[in-house]
Design an enzyme around this catalytic site. Structure first.
Site, PDB file in Angstrom:
ATOM      1  N   ASN A  10       0.862  -1.182   0.000  1.00 22.40           N
ATOM      2  CA  ASN A  10       0.000   0.000   0.000  1.00 22.40           C
ATOM      3  C   ASN A  10       0.899   1.233   0.000  1.00 22.40           C
ATOM      4  O   ASN A  10       1.492   1.562   1.015  1.00 22.40           O
ATOM      5  CB  ASN A  10      -0.893  -0.029   1.245  1.00 22.40           C
ATOM      6  CG  ASN A  10      -1.716   1.242   1.402  1.00 22.40           C
ATOM      7  OD1 ASN A  10      -1.823   2.037   0.459  1.00 22.40           O
ATOM      8  ND2 ASN A  10      -2.293   1.436   2.577  1.00 22.40           N
ATOM      9  N   TRP A  11       0.972   1.867  -1.143  1.00 23.31           N
ATOM     10  CA  TRP A  11       1.875   3.022  -1.275  1.00 23.31           C
ATOM     11  C   TRP A  11       1.345   4.256  -0.558  1.00 23.31           C
ATOM     12  O   TRP A  11       2.063   5.229  -0.396  1.00 23.31           O
ATOM     13  CB  TRP A  11       2.088   3.355  -2.757  1.00 23.31           C
ATOM     14  CG  TRP A  11       2.834   2.323  -3.533  1.00 23.31           C
ATOM     15  CD1 TRP A  11       3.306   1.116  -3.086  1.00 23.31           C
ATOM     16  CD2 TRP A  11       3.222   2.406  -4.913  1.00 23.31           C
ATOM     17  NE1 TRP A  11       3.952   0.461  -4.097  1.00 23.31           N
ATOM     18  CE2 TRP A  11       3.912   1.227  -5.222  1.00 23.31           C
ATOM     19  CE3 TRP A  11       3.038   3.383  -5.902  1.00 23.31           C
ATOM     20  CZ2 TRP A  11       4.424   0.988  -6.508  1.00 23.31           C
ATOM     21  CZ3 TRP A  11       3.536   3.148  -7.173  1.00 23.31           C
ATOM     22  CH2 TRP A  11       4.231   1.960  -7.469  1.00 23.31           C
ATOM     23  N   LYS A  12       0.073   4.240  -0.189  1.00 21.87           N
ATOM     24  CA  LYS A  12      -0.578   5.421   0.399  1.00 21.87           C
ATOM     25  C   LYS A  12      -0.366   6.622  -0.545  1.00 21.87           C
ATOM     26  O   LYS A  12      -0.312   6.413  -1.762  1.00 21.87           O
ATOM     27  CB  LYS A  12      -0.058   5.650   1.830  1.00 21.87           C
ATOM     28  CG  LYS A  12      -0.199   4.361   2.674  1.00 21.87           C
ATOM     29  CD  LYS A  12      -0.021   4.521   4.142  1.00 21.87           C
ATOM     30  CE  LYS A  12      -0.210   3.154   4.798  1.00 21.87           C
ATOM     31  NZ  LYS A  12      -0.134   3.204   6.264  1.00 21.87           N
ATOM     32  N   HIS A 100      -9.475   1.037   5.040  1.00 23.59           N
ATOM     33  CA  HIS A 100      -8.169   1.206   5.693  1.00 23.59           C
ATOM     34  C   HIS A 100      -8.344   2.118   6.911  1.00 23.59           C
ATOM     35  O   HIS A 100      -9.161   3.039   6.881  1.00 23.59           O
ATOM     36  CB  HIS A 100      -7.163   1.807   4.708  1.00 23.59           C
ATOM     37  CG  HIS A 100      -5.766   1.803   5.262  1.00 23.59           C
ATOM     38  ND1 HIS A 100      -5.318   2.776   6.123  1.00 23.59           N
ATOM     39  CD2 HIS A 100      -4.745   0.918   5.119  1.00 23.59           C
ATOM     40  CE1 HIS A 100      -4.071   2.493   6.474  1.00 23.59           C
ATOM     41  NE2 HIS A 100      -3.699   1.371   5.889  1.00 23.59           N
ATOM     42  N   GLU A 102      -6.789   4.550   7.945  1.00 21.01           N
ATOM     43  CA  GLU A 102      -6.643   5.987   7.667  1.00 21.01           C
ATOM     44  C   GLU A 102      -7.924   6.547   7.042  1.00 21.01           C
ATOM     45  O   GLU A 102      -8.258   7.715   7.242  1.00 21.01           O
ATOM     46  CB  GLU A 102      -5.413   6.214   6.774  1.00 21.01           C
ATOM     47  CG  GLU A 102      -4.126   5.972   7.569  1.00 21.01           C
ATOM     48  CD  GLU A 102      -2.944   5.478   6.751  1.00 21.01           C
ATOM     49  OE1 GLU A 102      -2.941   5.633   5.521  1.00 21.01           O
ATOM     50  OE2 GLU A 102      -2.021   4.916   7.377  1.00 21.01           O
ATOM     51  N   GLU A 172      -5.024  -5.087  10.632  1.00 18.52           N
ATOM     52  CA  GLU A 172      -3.997  -4.078  10.889  1.00 18.52           C
ATOM     53  C   GLU A 172      -4.294  -3.385  12.217  1.00 18.52           C
ATOM     54  O   GLU A 172      -5.132  -2.471  12.268  1.00 18.52           O
ATOM     55  CB  GLU A 172      -4.009  -3.011   9.795  1.00 18.52           C
ATOM     56  CG  GLU A 172      -3.743  -3.536   8.413  1.00 18.52           C
ATOM     57  CD  GLU A 172      -3.202  -2.440   7.516  1.00 18.52           C
ATOM     58  OE1 GLU A 172      -2.094  -2.620   6.999  1.00 18.52           O
ATOM     59  OE2 GLU A 172      -3.866  -1.400   7.357  1.00 18.52           O
ATOM     60  N   GLY A 178       2.754   2.198  10.809  1.00 17.85           N
ATOM     61  CA  GLY A 178       3.697   3.292  10.636  1.00 17.85           C
ATOM     62  C   GLY A 178       4.452   3.665  11.903  1.00 17.85           C
ATOM     63  O   GLY A 178       5.118   4.685  11.951  1.00 17.85           O
ATOM     64  N   SER A 218       3.773  -2.172  10.259  1.00 19.03           N
ATOM     65  CA  SER A 218       5.226  -2.222  10.467  1.00 19.03           C
ATOM     66  C   SER A 218       5.861  -3.551  10.051  1.00 19.03           C
ATOM     67  O   SER A 218       6.810  -4.019  10.673  1.00 19.03           O
ATOM     68  CB  SER A 218       5.577  -1.886  11.925  1.00 19.03           C
ATOM     69  OG  SER A 218       5.180  -0.552  12.227  1.00 19.03           O
ATOM     70  N   GLY A 240       5.078   1.389   4.580  1.00 17.39           N
ATOM     71  CA  GLY A 240       6.396   2.015   4.399  1.00 17.39           C
ATOM     72  C   GLY A 240       7.400   1.161   3.640  1.00 17.39           C
ATOM     73  O   GLY A 240       8.097   1.658   2.748  1.00 17.39           O
TER      74      GLY A 240
HETATM   75  O1  G3H Z   1      -1.671  -0.556   4.623  1.00 18.98           O
HETATM   76  C1  G3H Z   1      -0.586  -0.652   5.205  1.00 18.98           C
HETATM   77  C2  G3H Z   1      -0.489  -0.392   6.608  1.00 18.98           C
HETATM   78  O2  G3H Z   1      -1.207   0.730   6.979  1.00 18.98           O
HETATM   79  C3  G3H Z   1       0.838  -0.605   7.247  1.00 18.98           C
HETATM   80  O3  G3H Z   1       1.690   0.483   7.093  1.00 18.98           O
HETATM   81  O4  G3H Z   1       3.740  -0.913   6.995  1.00 18.98           O
HETATM   82  O5  G3H Z   1       3.880   1.579   7.114  1.00 18.98           O
HETATM   83  O6  G3H Z   1       3.128   0.231   9.111  1.00 18.98           O
HETATM   84  P1  G3H Z   1       3.204   0.353   7.602  1.00 18.98           P
END
Ligand code: G3H
Length: 256
Positions: A10-12, A100, A102, A172, A178, A218, A240
């Site tokens: 997930n690149w966000k 998600h 977020e 998650e 993050g 993470s 990330g």
């Molecule tokens: O969608 C992915 C997650 O929100 C995990 O993010 O690997 O940066 O903790 P992260």
């Protein structure tokens, strides 16, 4: 199990379409000689990158899947700024994230909206990756299983068994996203196994056995194997560490 592990990046809100092309090329190069028949690798870029990623994946016949990070609950019409499931299907997206944390936190997405979006995805032949997970307060109170099962029930309302067996659910824990604070393999297994038991109750043991459950929060190269080694964890949703090809490749398991 015979569930194919899924590693989704997930690149966000990172990478414009030129950066997206560069990253997918690097990923393809890093994966080129690797044996990853036993895993499915997917990237989830921003909407503006999807056409470029499609062209690259399709043109070079890359064994990298792609999808989006969200979709509209609506099919079409006066919904300024939204992107529909049918638009994603037209770009041959295989997956779309739904709910998600977020989105839930900053865009007021509740279980009912997550459910509508999951149905919109299925209705267009795009597989939703439904995200669930508890915050720190809930975890501290020890109510994580109950909380997550409530989210699962809400997300799956009126979703048929035929749809559900294709589903992906990502667990998650919000406190692990993050933060560098990864859940223990046992934490991930506890919640994923409870989700699978609930799927068996809602549908059938066959459906429960087919659904892939991912862990996210993470995930890095050095903790991925122990988490994905748990019986009910079938892959990872990576934030990330999906932004650099080398980091992402370290999470994918080869030849085992
Ligand atoms: O969608 C992915 C997650 O929100 C995990 O993010 O690997 O940066 O903790 P992260």
């Amino acid at each position: 199990s015979n569930r194919l592990p899924l590693i989704a990046g997930n690149w966000k809100m990172n990478n414009n379409h030129l950066e997206a092309i560069a990253l997918v090329q690097k990923l393809a190069f890093a994966l080129e000689d690797k044996d990853y028949d036993n895993a499915e690798v997917v990237v989830l870029p921003p909407f503006t990158d999807l056409r470029s990623v499609q062209t690259l994946v399709d043109g070079d016949k890359l064994r990298i899947g792609y999808g989006a990070q969200d979709l509209s609950a609506h099919e079409k019409g006066a919904h300024t700024g939204e992107v529909s499931g049918s638009m994603l299907a037209k770009l041959e997206c295989s997956y779309v994230l739904v709910g998600h944390s977020e989105r839930r936190e900053h865009h007021a997405e509740d279980d009912a909206l997550v459910n509508t979006k999951a149905k919109a995805a299925f209705g267009n032949g795009v597989v939703p990756i439904v995200c669930v997970g508890e915050g720190l307060q809930v975890r501290k109170a020890g109510n994580q299983v109950e909380h997550v099962l409530g989210q699962v029930d809400g997300a799956l309302k009126d979703i048929t068994a035929e749809q559900a067996e294709k589903l992906v659910i990502a667990y998650e824990p919000v406190w692990a996203i993050g933060t560098g604070e990864v859940a223990t393999p046992e934490d991930a297994q506890e919640v994923c196994s409870a989700i699978r038991t609930r799927l068996a109750e809602l549908y059938s043991p066959e459906v429960a056995g087919a659904v892939r459950l991912l862990y996210g929060g993470s995930v890095k190269g050095d903790n991925a194997a122990s988490i994905m080694g748990q019986d009910d964890v079938d892959g990872a949703l990576v934030g990330g560490a999906s932004l650099k090809a080398d980091d992402f490749v370290k999470i994918i398991r080869f030849g085992d």
